[in-house]
Design an enzyme around this catalytic site. Structure first.
Site, PDB file in Angstrom:
ATOM      1  N   ASP A 105       0.826  -1.201   0.000  1.00 53.28           N
ATOM      2  CA  ASP A 105       0.000   0.000   0.000  1.00 53.28           C
ATOM      3  C   ASP A 105       0.868   1.261   0.000  1.00 53.28           C
ATOM      4  O   ASP A 105       0.659   2.166  -0.783  1.00 53.28           O
ATOM      5  CB  ASP A 105      -0.970   0.006   1.197  1.00 53.28           C
ATOM      6  CG  ASP A 105      -0.285  -0.261   2.541  1.00 53.28           C
ATOM      7  OD1 ASP A 105       0.935  -0.548   2.585  1.00 53.28           O
ATOM      8  OD2 ASP A 105      -0.980  -0.192   3.574  1.00 53.28           O
ATOM      9  N   ASP A 112       7.051   3.900   3.541  1.00 51.70           N
ATOM     10  CA  ASP A 112       7.394   5.069   4.343  1.00 51.70           C
ATOM     11  C   ASP A 112       8.916   5.036   4.522  1.00 51.70           C
ATOM     12  O   ASP A 112       9.652   5.478   3.647  1.00 51.70           O
ATOM     13  CB  ASP A 112       6.595   4.976   5.651  1.00 51.70           C
ATOM     14  CG  ASP A 112       6.726   6.214   6.518  1.00 51.70           C
ATOM     15  OD1 ASP A 112       7.480   7.125   6.153  1.00 51.70           O
ATOM     16  OD2 ASP A 112       6.080   6.270   7.576  1.00 51.70           O
ATOM     17  N   PHE A 167       0.344  11.887   7.024  1.00 53.29           N
ATOM     18  CA  PHE A 167      -0.292  10.630   7.389  1.00 53.29           C
ATOM     19  C   PHE A 167      -1.596  10.550   6.608  1.00 53.29           C
ATOM     20  O   PHE A 167      -2.471  11.398   6.748  1.00 53.29           O
ATOM     21  CB  PHE A 167      -0.551  10.514   8.896  1.00 53.29           C
ATOM     22  CG  PHE A 167      -0.976   9.123   9.257  1.00 53.29           C
ATOM     23  CD1 PHE A 167      -0.025   8.126   9.428  1.00 53.29           C
ATOM     24  CD2 PHE A 167      -2.317   8.796   9.367  1.00 53.29           C
ATOM     25  CE1 PHE A 167      -0.414   6.818   9.701  1.00 53.29           C
ATOM     26  CE2 PHE A 167      -2.717   7.497   9.641  1.00 53.29           C
ATOM     27  CZ  PHE A 167      -1.760   6.504   9.812  1.00 53.29           C
ATOM     28  N   ARG A 197     -10.057   2.207   6.060  1.00 48.59           N
ATOM     29  CA  ARG A 197      -9.512   1.510   4.894  1.00 48.59           C
ATOM     30  C   ARG A 197     -10.507   1.510   3.741  1.00 48.59           C
ATOM     31  O   ARG A 197     -10.148   1.332   2.583  1.00 48.59           O
ATOM     32  CB  ARG A 197      -9.202   0.039   5.230  1.00 48.59           C
ATOM     33  CG  ARG A 197      -8.121  -0.165   6.274  1.00 48.59           C
ATOM     34  CD  ARG A 197      -7.742  -1.639   6.306  1.00 48.59           C
ATOM     35  NE  ARG A 197      -7.004  -2.030   7.506  1.00 48.59           N
ATOM     36  CZ  ARG A 197      -5.693  -1.937   7.648  1.00 48.59           C
ATOM     37  NH1 ARG A 197      -4.968  -1.439   6.682  1.00 48.59           N
ATOM     38  NH2 ARG A 197      -5.100  -2.324   8.765  1.00 48.59           N
TER      39      ARG A 197
HETATM   40  P1  IMP Z   1       7.674   1.596   6.830  1.00 49.32           P
HETATM   41  O1  IMP Z   1       8.241   0.342   7.413  1.00 49.32           O
HETATM   42  O2  IMP Z   1       8.151   2.821   7.553  1.00 49.32           O
HETATM   43  O3  IMP Z   1       7.911   1.709   5.336  1.00 49.32           O
HETATM   44  O4  IMP Z   1       6.121   1.581   7.132  1.00 49.32           O
HETATM   45  C1  IMP Z   1       5.274   0.951   6.275  1.00 49.32           C
HETATM   46  C2  IMP Z   1       3.924   0.623   6.860  1.00 49.32           C
HETATM   47  O5  IMP Z   1       3.463   1.617   7.790  1.00 49.32           O
HETATM   48  C3  IMP Z   1       2.910   0.606   5.738  1.00 49.32           C
HETATM   49  O6  IMP Z   1       2.827  -0.671   5.131  1.00 49.32           O
HETATM   50  C4  IMP Z   1       1.642   1.048   6.422  1.00 49.32           C
HETATM   51  O7  IMP Z   1       0.977  -0.061   6.977  1.00 49.32           O
HETATM   52  C5  IMP Z   1       2.114   1.963   7.521  1.00 49.32           C
HETATM   53  N1  IMP Z   1       2.035   3.391   7.109  1.00 49.32           N
HETATM   54  C6  IMP Z   1       3.062   4.215   6.771  1.00 49.32           C
HETATM   55  N2  IMP Z   1       2.629   5.453   6.450  1.00 49.32           N
HETATM   56  C7  IMP Z   1       1.288   5.417   6.582  1.00 49.32           C
HETATM   57  C8  IMP Z   1       0.255   6.408   6.367  1.00 49.32           C
HETATM   58  O8  IMP Z   1       0.488   7.567   5.987  1.00 49.32           O
HETATM   59  N3  IMP Z   1      -1.016   5.991   6.603  1.00 49.32           N
HETATM   60  C9  IMP Z   1      -1.327   4.733   7.012  1.00 49.32           C
HETATM   61  N4  IMP Z   1      -0.398   3.773   7.224  1.00 49.32           N
HETATM   62  C10 IMP Z   1       0.899   4.122   7.016  1.00 49.32           C
HETATM   63 MG    MG Z   2       1.351  -2.090   4.895  1.00 47.96          MG
END
Ligand code: IMP
Ligand code: MG
Length: 182
Positions: free
Chosen positions: A105, A108, A157, A170
Site C-alpha cells: 500500500d 514510508d 499521514f 480503509r
Molecule cells: P515503513 O516500514 O516505515 O515503510 O512503514 C510501512 C507501513 O506503515 C505501511 O505498510 C503502512 O501499513 C504503515 N504506514 C506508513 N505510512 C502510513 C500512512 O500515511 N497511513 C497509514 N499507514 C501508514
Molecule cells: Mg502495509
C-alpha cells in the site's frame, strides 16, 4: 456517503477514486510488460493495507499469476512507525524459482519491506520486485526503493483505499490526509 462527500476525519482529498483507478490501470500495464516472459509470477500482497490495491490491479493483469498473502506488523495504531517488525502470518506457497512481486500500500521508511525481503531472499526466488501504490517522500534514510509506484506524496499521514488509522478508514474510496487531533 458518496464519493464526493469527505469523511469528517479527513482534512483533504489527495487522490480521488477515479485518479487512483486510472493510475492502477497504468500500473497493471507495467506488470504486463515487466513479466511478459515470466512463467511463474507470484503477486505477494502485504496485508491488510494492500487489499484494495491488489484487487483493482489484478483486474488488468494479463500475465498468468498466483496471489499469496503475508501479514507483518510494524505499526501499532499510532501515526508514527515503531521500528519493530513482526511476521504475524507467513505465505502459504513456496517461492523457490518464482518471480515475486510484492504489492504494498505504502512505503514510508521502507523498514517493513526490507525485513520482508531479507526473509524472502533466503527462500531462493528467481526475482523479487516491489510495487507500491504510495511512495512517501521522507527526510530520513530510506531503506528500500520500489521498482514501481502509483503516487509520490509528501510526509503526511494518509488514510483510505486500504490505508488505515487504528484499523479504520480503509474503506474510503479515495486517499486523503488524516485530520490529526490537536
Ligand atoms: P515503513 O516500514 O516505515 O515503510 O512503514 C510501512 C507501513 O506503515 C505501511 O505498510 C503502512 O501499513 C504503515 N504506514 C506508513 N505510512 C502510513 C500512512 O500515511 N497511513 C497509514 N499507514 C501508514
Ligand atoms: Mg502495509
Amino acid at each position: 456517503m458518496d464519493d464526493t462527500e469527505i469523511h469528517k476525519k479527513v482534512e483533504q482529498i489527495l487522490f480521488t477514486r477515479e485518479e487512483i483507478e486510472n493510475r492502477i490501470f497504468q500500473l497493471a500495464k507495467w506488470v504486463n510488460t515487466t513479466y511478459k516472459n515470466s512463467e511463474n509470477l507470484l503477486m505477494l500482497s502485504v496485508l491488510k493495507g494492500s487489499i484494495p490495491f491488489l484487487s483493482q490491479l489484478i483486474k488488468d493483469v494479463k500475465v498468468d499469476h498466483a496471489i499469496d498473502f503475508m501479514t507483518v506488523s510494524s505499526w501499532h495504531g499510532k501515526t508514527k512507525s515503531s521500528g519493530q517488525i513482526k511476521i504475524v502470518m507467513d505465505l502459504d506457497s513456496d517461492i523457490k524459482n518464482k518471480d515475486v512481486l510484492i504489492v504494498e500500500d505504502i512505503i514510508d521508511s521502507g523498514k517493513t519491506l526490507q525485513k520482508i525481503i531479507d526473509i524472502l531472499k533466503n527462500r531462493q526466488p528467481n526475482s523479487i520486485k516491489i510495487i507500491t501504490l504510495i511512495n512517501k517522500k521522507i527526510a530520513a534514510k530510506r531503506f528500500i526503493e520500489p521498482d514501481m509506484y502509483g503516487f509520490k506524496i509528501n510526509d503526511f499521514f494518509i488514510v483510505g483505499y486500504g490505508l488505515d488509522f487504528e484499523e479504520k478508514l480503509r474503506n474510503l474510496p479515495y486517499i486523503g490526509i488524516f485530520k490529526t487531533e490537536k
